[in-house]
Design a protein around this motif. Sequence first.
Motif, PDB file in Angstrom:
ATOM      1  N   PHE A  72      -3.668  -7.455  -2.507  1.00  0.00           N
ATOM      2  CA  PHE A  72      -2.391  -6.843  -2.319  1.00  0.00           C
ATOM      3  C   PHE A  72      -1.644  -6.874  -0.970  1.00  0.00           C
ATOM      4  O   PHE A  72      -0.651  -6.771  -0.507  1.00  0.00           O
ATOM      5  N   LEU A  73      -2.862  -6.812   0.079  1.00  0.00           N
ATOM      6  CA  LEU A  73      -2.459  -6.709   1.549  1.00  0.00           C
ATOM      7  C   LEU A  73      -2.504  -8.246   2.111  1.00  0.00           C
ATOM      8  O   LEU A  73      -2.002  -8.119   3.199  1.00  0.00           O
ATOM      9  N   ALA A  74      -2.613  -9.264   1.238  1.00  0.00           N
ATOM     10  CA  ALA A  74      -2.613 -10.430   2.176  1.00  0.00           C
ATOM     11  C   ALA A  74      -0.982 -10.869   2.160  1.00  0.00           C
ATOM     12  O   ALA A  74      -0.224 -10.385   1.409  1.00  0.00           O
ATOM     13  N   PRO A  75      -0.739 -11.244   3.260  1.00  0.00           N
ATOM     14  CA  PRO A  75       0.561 -11.567   3.817  1.00  0.00           C
ATOM     15  C   PRO A  75       1.444 -12.700   2.955  1.00  0.00           C
ATOM     16  O   PRO A  75       0.732 -13.660   2.557  1.00  0.00           O
ATOM     17  N   ALA A 124      -4.303   9.592   3.516  1.00  0.00           N
ATOM     18  CA  ALA A 124      -2.955   9.579   3.768  1.00  0.00           C
ATOM     19  C   ALA A 124      -1.983   8.699   3.446  1.00  0.00           C
ATOM     20  O   ALA A 124      -2.517   7.593   3.078  1.00  0.00           O
ATOM     21  N   ASP A 125      -0.839   9.074   3.039  1.00  0.00           N
ATOM     22  CA  ASP A 125       0.144   8.182   2.491  1.00  0.00           C
ATOM     23  C   ASP A 125       0.564   7.367   3.649  1.00  0.00           C
ATOM     24  O   ASP A 125       0.324   7.550   4.818  1.00  0.00           O
ATOM     25  N   SER A 126       1.384   6.183   3.238  1.00  0.00           N
ATOM     26  CA  SER A 126       2.071   5.007   4.411  1.00  0.00           C
ATOM     27  C   SER A 126       2.688   5.737   5.316  1.00  0.00           C
ATOM     28  O   SER A 126       2.692   5.478   6.527  1.00  0.00           O
ATOM     29  N   LYS A 127       3.586   7.074   5.008  1.00  0.00           N
ATOM     30  CA  LYS A 127       4.339   7.364   5.847  1.00  0.00           C
ATOM     31  C   LYS A 127       3.683   8.250   6.944  1.00  0.00           C
ATOM     32  O   LYS A 127       3.793   8.047   8.141  1.00  0.00           O
ATOM     33  N   GLU A 128       2.812   8.912   6.671  1.00  0.00           N
ATOM     34  CA  GLU A 128       1.878   9.704   7.411  1.00  0.00           C
ATOM     35  C   GLU A 128       1.113   8.741   8.525  1.00  0.00           C
ATOM     36  O   GLU A 128       1.076   9.041   9.594  1.00  0.00           O
ATOM     37  N   THR A 158     -10.369   1.268   6.871  1.00  0.00           N
ATOM     38  CA  THR A 158      -9.845   2.001   5.958  1.00  0.00           C
ATOM     39  C   THR A 158      -9.865   1.143   4.320  1.00  0.00           C
ATOM     40  O   THR A 158     -10.202  -0.014   4.465  1.00  0.00           O
ATOM     41  N   VAL A 159      -9.506   1.926   3.410  1.00  0.00           N
ATOM     42  CA  VAL A 159      -9.070   1.140   2.268  1.00  0.00           C
ATOM     43  C   VAL A 159      -7.480   1.548   1.621  1.00  0.00           C
ATOM     44  O   VAL A 159      -7.375   2.604   1.653  1.00  0.00           O
ATOM     45  N   ALA A 160      -6.932   0.638   1.632  1.00  0.00           N
ATOM     46  CA  ALA A 160      -5.449   0.747   1.229  1.00  0.00           C
ATOM     47  C   ALA A 160      -5.342   0.866  -0.510  1.00  0.00           C
ATOM     48  O   ALA A 160      -6.100   0.355  -0.995  1.00  0.00           O
ATOM     49  N   LEU A 161      -4.629   1.725  -0.931  1.00  0.00           N
ATOM     50  CA  LEU A 161      -4.346   2.013  -2.208  1.00  0.00           C
ATOM     51  C   LEU A 161      -2.984   1.725  -2.559  1.00  0.00           C
ATOM     52  O   LEU A 161      -2.119   2.184  -1.723  1.00  0.00           O
ATOM     53  N   ALA A 162      -2.950   1.131  -3.939  1.00  0.00           N
ATOM     54  CA  ALA A 162      -1.376   0.926  -4.076  1.00  0.00           C
ATOM     55  C   ALA A 162      -1.115   1.655  -5.680  1.00  0.00           C
ATOM     56  O   ALA A 162      -1.966   2.376  -5.851  1.00  0.00           O
ATOM     57  N   ASN A 163       0.152   1.952  -5.958  1.00  0.00           N
ATOM     58  CA  ASN A 163       0.570   2.579  -7.128  1.00  0.00           C
ATOM     59  C   ASN A 163       0.203   4.020  -7.026  1.00  0.00           C
ATOM     60  O   ASN A 163       0.080   4.594  -7.789  1.00  0.00           O
ATOM     61  N   ALA A 196       0.927  -1.211   0.082  1.00  0.00           N
ATOM     62  CA  ALA A 196      -0.117   0.161   0.102  1.00  0.00           C
ATOM     63  C   ALA A 196       1.036   1.223   0.029  1.00  0.00           C
ATOM     64  O   ALA A 196       1.865   1.466   0.746  1.00  0.00           O
ATOM     65  N   THR A 197       0.335   2.303  -0.763  1.00  0.00           N
ATOM     66  CA  THR A 197       1.328   3.547  -1.150  1.00  0.00           C
ATOM     67  C   THR A 197       0.578   4.453   0.091  1.00  0.00           C
ATOM     68  O   THR A 197       0.884   5.638   0.232  1.00  0.00           O
TER      69      THR A 197
END
Length: 357
Positions: free
Chosen positions: A117-120, A217-221, A198-203, A52-53
């Motif tokens: 894409f969040l599956a481990p 919010a981006d992953s760093k935030e 939440t909903v994670a977004l990629a790319n 996730a980005t």
Amino acid sequence: MFLALRELKHAKLKFSLVVFIMVLIAWLVLFVTGLANGLASDNGSAIETSKATGFVLQKDSDNRLTRSSLSEEQVESVESKYGKDAAPLGIQMATITKPNADQKTDITFFAVDPDGFLAPQISTGEKLAEQAENEVVADKKLQESGYKLGDKLEDQMSGQIYTITGFTEKQTYSHTPVLFTTFKGFEKIQQQKGGLNTVALANDKGANFAEKGLVYADSKEVLQNIPGYSEEQGSLLMMIAFLFVIAAFVLAAFFYVITIQKMNQLGVLKAIGAKTSYLAKSIIFQVVFLAVVSLLISNLLTFAVAAILPNSMPFDLSPLTALLCSGLFILMAVLGSILSLSRVVRVDALEAIGRAN
């Protein structure tokens, strides 16, 4: 460099003591750096290592995943807009025990799509089945509490029992191991029914996100807003910064005293034609040489200790990070020698010869 090496050879004990002090300081710097990285990873590796980005969150959640709650309609709206680049995520911190046992373990449930894409990534065992309701894939940190593949665990709040079908690595959240389950499995232990966090977004798909009541919010935030993350890292980074400053002052004091002790000899060398630049280069060479030797020893000590640390100790020091710290330490050592260099520049040859006589 001939002069510098001759002096190092002549005063072995004096310079050995300097190396000993530098080893201790550098070792402490490297160890605290590894501890800071380890704690950061232990606090949010599930976010840091995911694909996730960024994340779509409730507007007033302060970019904290656990404070966000999206309705089913909001989740579906984001999914329809971004397709495969969107992955819903449910998060709930909980306490588990083994059935009919008293030992409690704090964990965090992550509800994910087993095919998203969040599956481990599975290290041992099997991945989650798409329709599974009573299965989890757990981070290996859970093994420290005595759990193994095939064991059952009970959620304390709901009483729901799950079976561990697989283990994954580097999937922790807020210093707790993450247990991945399906959305159906998550529904049974949800404290607030309906919707997900939440909903994670990629790319980088959320860069221009705009929807009423929601924020991106981006992953760093998100990582920075995990409870205690910023405060923990801020304290450790301040310690590391002070250690570098202390190292510079300690080395400056050592080499200044050493330089003062040989002022007469430096004056005589100037009188017979030695250039100030030559003497300055000699001192800088000594500083760099001693720093490099000290860093080689301290790096070996750090990685040797890291190899025997228990798994419960959050320590993570990569060779690249160690190299960067070592480079910065050498820079601080050179900066600390500037005071000594200023004394070399001001040496008066005639006065030094007079004192020598």
